[in-house]
Design a protein around this motif. Structure first.
Motif, PDB file in Angstrom:
ATOM      1  N   ALA A  87       0.801  -1.225   0.000  1.00  0.00           N
ATOM      2  CA  ALA A  87       0.000   0.000   0.000  1.00  0.00           C
ATOM      3  C   ALA A  87       0.828   1.268   0.000  1.00  0.00           C
ATOM      4  CB  ALA A  87      -0.923   0.006   1.224  1.00  0.00           C
ATOM      5  N   GLY A  88       2.099   1.187   0.393  1.00  0.00           N
ATOM      6  CA  GLY A  88       2.885   2.382   0.668  1.00  0.00           C
ATOM      7  C   GLY A  88       3.147   3.278  -0.509  1.00  0.00           C
ATOM      8  N   ASP A  89       3.060   2.750  -1.736  1.00  0.00           N
ATOM      9  CA  ASP A  89       3.316   3.560  -2.931  1.00  0.00           C
ATOM     10  C   ASP A  89       2.052   3.794  -3.743  1.00  0.00           C
ATOM     11  OD1 ASP A  89       2.953   0.956  -3.740  1.00  0.00           O
ATOM     12  OD2 ASP A  89       4.569   0.977  -5.229  1.00  0.00           O
ATOM     13  N   LYS A  90       0.892   3.654  -3.113  1.00  0.00           N
ATOM     14  CA  LYS A  90      -0.375   3.746  -3.841  1.00  0.00           C
ATOM     15  C   LYS A  90      -1.098   5.057  -3.560  1.00  0.00           C
ATOM     16  CE  LYS A  90       0.008  -0.480  -5.507  1.00  0.00           C
ATOM     17  NZ  LYS A  90       1.243  -0.905  -4.829  1.00  0.00           N
ATOM     18  N   ILE A  91      -2.008   5.399  -4.466  1.00  0.00           N
ATOM     19  CA  ILE A  91      -2.928   6.532  -4.348  1.00  0.00           C
ATOM     20  C   ILE A  91      -4.336   5.976  -4.447  1.00  0.00           C
ATOM     21  CG2 ILE A  91      -3.730   8.693  -5.417  1.00  0.00           C
ATOM     22  CD1 ILE A  91      -0.892   8.897  -6.698  1.00  0.00           C
ATOM     23  N   LEU A  92      -5.247   6.442  -3.598  1.00  0.00           N
ATOM     24  CA  LEU A  92      -6.653   6.048  -3.699  1.00  0.00           C
ATOM     25  C   LEU A  92      -7.448   7.241  -4.207  1.00  0.00           C
ATOM     26  CD1 LEU A  92      -8.266   3.446  -3.102  1.00  0.00           C
ATOM     27  CD2 LEU A  92      -9.036   4.544  -0.990  1.00  0.00           C
ATOM     28  N   TYR A  93      -8.169   7.020  -5.306  1.00  0.00           N
ATOM     29  CA  TYR A  93      -9.001   8.063  -5.916  1.00  0.00           C
ATOM     30  C   TYR A  93     -10.461   7.664  -5.723  1.00  0.00           C
ATOM     31  CZ  TYR A  93     -11.077  10.972  -9.628  1.00  0.00           C
ATOM     32  OH  TYR A  93     -11.845  11.858 -10.340  1.00  0.00           O
ATOM     33  N   THR A  94     -11.296   8.612  -5.308  1.00  0.00           N
ATOM     34  CA  THR A  94     -12.719   8.341  -5.158  1.00  0.00           C
ATOM     35  C   THR A  94     -13.535   9.446  -5.799  1.00  0.00           C
ATOM     36  OG1 THR A  94     -14.523   7.998  -3.571  1.00  0.00           O
ATOM     37  CG2 THR A  94     -12.724   9.435  -2.878  1.00  0.00           C
ATOM     38  N   THR A  95     -14.704   9.083  -6.318  1.00  0.00           N
ATOM     39  CA  THR A  95     -15.590  10.093  -6.892  1.00  0.00           C
ATOM     40  C   THR A  95     -16.434  10.768  -5.821  1.00  0.00           C
ATOM     41  OG1 THR A  95     -17.321   8.435  -7.283  1.00  0.00           O
ATOM     42  CG2 THR A  95     -15.758   8.838  -9.073  1.00  0.00           C
ATOM     43  N   GLY A  96     -16.449  10.206  -4.608  1.00  0.00           N
ATOM     44  CA  GLY A  96     -17.323  10.717  -3.558  1.00  0.00           C
ATOM     45  C   GLY A  96     -16.634  11.703  -2.639  1.00  0.00           C
ATOM     46  N   ARG A  97     -17.388  12.154  -1.652  1.00  0.00           N
ATOM     47  CA  ARG A  97     -16.889  13.120  -0.684  1.00  0.00           C
ATOM     48  C   ARG A  97     -15.793  12.513   0.176  1.00  0.00           C
ATOM     49  NH1 ARG A  97     -22.330  13.355  -0.695  1.00  0.00           N
ATOM     50  NH2 ARG A  97     -22.496  12.053   1.180  1.00  0.00           N
ATOM     51  N   SER A 148      -9.931  13.123  -4.562  1.00  0.00           N
ATOM     52  CA  SER A 148     -11.324  13.076  -4.999  1.00  0.00           C
ATOM     53  C   SER A 148     -11.665  14.275  -5.868  1.00  0.00           C
ATOM     54  CB  SER A 148     -12.257  13.058  -3.786  1.00  0.00           C
ATOM     55  OG  SER A 148     -13.612  13.099  -4.199  1.00  0.00           O
ATOM     56  N   ARG A 149     -12.650  14.065  -6.731  1.00  0.00           N
ATOM     57  CA  ARG A 149     -13.247  15.176  -7.462  1.00  0.00           C
ATOM     58  C   ARG A 149     -14.104  16.037  -6.536  1.00  0.00           C
ATOM     59  NH1 ARG A 149     -13.706  15.236 -12.749  1.00  0.00           N
ATOM     60  NH2 ARG A 149     -15.723  16.277 -12.631  1.00  0.00           N
ATOM     61  N   SER A 150     -14.575  15.440  -5.462  1.00  0.00           N
ATOM     62  CA  SER A 150     -15.554  16.093  -4.597  1.00  0.00           C
ATOM     63  C   SER A 150     -14.886  16.815  -3.430  1.00  0.00           C
ATOM     64  CB  SER A 150     -16.569  15.065  -4.100  1.00  0.00           C
ATOM     65  OG  SER A 150     -17.255  14.487  -5.197  1.00  0.00           O
ATOM     66  N   GLY A 151     -15.732  17.290  -2.517  1.00  0.00           N
ATOM     67  CA  GLY A 151     -15.244  18.119  -1.424  1.00  0.00           C
ATOM     68  C   GLY A 151     -14.955  17.344  -0.166  1.00  0.00           C
ATOM     69  N   PHE A 152     -14.754  18.091   0.931  1.00  0.00           N
ATOM     70  CA  PHE A 152     -14.274  17.564   2.202  1.00  0.00           C
ATOM     71  C   PHE A 152     -15.340  17.708   3.284  1.00  0.00           C
ATOM     72  CE2 PHE A 152     -11.040  19.807  -0.197  1.00  0.00           C
ATOM     73  CZ  PHE A 152      -9.929  18.981  -0.209  1.00  0.00           C
ATOM     74  N   ILE A 187      -6.394  15.296  -1.047  1.00  0.00           N
ATOM     75  CA  ILE A 187      -6.577  16.165  -2.217  1.00  0.00           C
ATOM     76  C   ILE A 187      -8.040  16.133  -2.624  1.00  0.00           C
ATOM     77  CG2 ILE A 187      -5.906  16.614  -4.611  1.00  0.00           C
ATOM     78  CD1 ILE A 187      -3.507  16.799  -2.879  1.00  0.00           C
ATOM     79  N   GLY A 188      -8.699  17.284  -2.693  1.00  0.00           N
ATOM     80  CA  GLY A 188     -10.100  17.344  -3.079  1.00  0.00           C
ATOM     81  C   GLY A 188     -10.365  18.400  -4.137  1.00  0.00           C
ATOM     82  N   ARG A 189     -11.630  18.417  -4.602  1.00  0.00           N
ATOM     83  CA  ARG A 189     -12.064  19.363  -5.640  1.00  0.00           C
ATOM     84  C   ARG A 189     -11.131  19.314  -6.841  1.00  0.00           C
ATOM     85  NH1 ARG A 189     -13.986  24.596  -1.981  1.00  0.00           N
ATOM     86  NH2 ARG A 189     -15.401  23.429  -0.635  1.00  0.00           N
ATOM     87  N   MET A 190     -10.761  18.097  -7.231  1.00  0.00           N
ATOM     88  CA  MET A 190      -9.762  17.880  -8.282  1.00  0.00           C
ATOM     89  C   MET A 190     -10.453  17.800  -9.635  1.00  0.00           C
ATOM     90  SD  MET A 190      -6.715  15.048  -8.269  1.00  0.00           S
ATOM     91  CE  MET A 190      -7.674  13.674  -8.850  1.00  0.00           C
ATOM     92  N   ARG A 191     -10.561  18.941 -10.281  1.00  0.00           N
ATOM     93  CA  ARG A 191     -11.260  19.018 -11.560  1.00  0.00           C
ATOM     94  C   ARG A 191     -10.491  19.922 -12.512  1.00  0.00           C
ATOM     95  NH1 ARG A 191     -17.677  19.312  -9.713  1.00  0.00           N
ATOM     96  NH2 ARG A 191     -17.519  17.639  -8.171  1.00  0.00           N
TER      97      ARG A 191
END
Length: 303
Positions: A213-223, A242-246, A262-266
């Motif tokens: 897991a140490g070199d991974k990034i998790l991306y989610t479409t949700g909050r 995420s594309r969404s907020g916090f 990292i959020g609001r990534m658009r």
């Protein structure tokens, strides 16, 4: 009934080809439904299927989750792992899925009993009401996440790839996605009616196949909620985007455990509210193509 291959009393899973992506053409996952549009004219659209999945750990029934029905083995393993019911050193000796009664039984060499934990439930925010057993903060004390590198160029590349990948969301909407990434490459893309289920499927995939897991990034479409932050941290992943907020509690916990959030990534834009030290800004945002309107609409429905 399907059963994973077992040798010498221990499950020996085979690693699927990566990237593992959604299959929006799978007829089990959507249904065509007729109705009328805003003008009163007949129309037909695809809607996402939703079905119960009951998860057992050895002889004990743990939970019934509403899910789209794909990857029940990963969902069961990931749910149990994220609730602290499967330990790092647990040996899974059996994994039985009965499609007729929508049930998964996970069997371990260790005898388990979680009656007290099952009785203590906390409802969480979000679609398809998530459930957490026991103390939500359990396991975070003393947690130290890896000091992995994160490049802004990877974030932009991932956003472009993920937002244009064929998916159930593009086919039918009403669904969340979670993607396990390494640098600028999506590895595993899971979808479900709740973002909690989607991230549990990722956790189950990592547990079953022994992915670091140490070199991974998790991306989610949700909050970026408290539960999403907690699950990501307990999985040992140092970056959640995420594309969404916090939510405020999500940010507070991320700062407590040193998770890069990292959020609001658009398009050209994103906001980092925790773990700034990992972030290397190696690209001028002005040189990054902005999103078109279709992509902006896509993001708004995933919040």
């Amino acid at each position: 009934m399907r059963r994973a291959e077992a040798r010498g009393g221990k499950i020996i899973p085979s690693m699927p080809d990566l990237p593992l992506l959604p299959d929006p053409r799978d007829p089990r996952l959507t249904r065509r439904v007729t109705g009328t549009d805003q003008t009163g004219q007949p129309t037909e659209i695809a809607v996402v299927e939703e079905r119960p999945l009951t998860i057992y750990l050895n002889r004990q029934e743990i939970v019934t989750a509403m899910t789209i029905g794909d990857h029940p083995d990963y969902l069961a393993l990931g749910f149990l792992r994220n609730q602290g019911m499967l330990r790092d050193d647990d040996v899974v000796t059996g994994l039985d899925y009965d499609e007729e009664i929508d049930t998964v039984v996970v069997r371990t060499a260790r005898e388990t009993s979680y009656e007290a934990k099952v009785q203590k439930k906390t409802r969480t925010s979000g679609c398809a009401v998530g459930t957490v057993f026991g103390d939500m903060m359990e396991g975070l004390d003393g947690l130290v996440l890896p000091q992995a590198e994160l490049r802004a160029s990877w974030l932009y590349a991932l956003a472009r790839q993920i937002n244009t990948t064929p998916s159930l969301y593009l086919e039918a909407g009403a669904i969340h996605g979670t993607v396990l990434c390494q640098q600028d490459r999506p590895l595993v893309y899971m979808e479900d009616v709740g973002r909690h289920n989607a991230v549990d499927k990722i956790a189950g995939f990592m547990f079953r196949h022994g992915l670091p897991a140490g070199d991974k990034i998790l991306y989610t479409t949700g909050r970026l909620t408290s539960e999403m932050v907690i699950k990501t941290a307990l999985m040992g992943i140092p970056v959640l985007a995420s594309r969404s907020g916090f939510t405020a509690w999500g940010v507070e916990i991320a700062r407590q455990v040193g998770l890069t959030l990292i959020g609001r990534m658009r398009g050209q834009r994103f906001v980092c509210l925790s773990g700034e030290a990992r972030l290397i800004r190696d690209v001028d945002p002005a040189l990054v193509p902005d999103e078109d309107r279709a992509q902006r609409r896509k993001g708004s429905d995933a919040d």
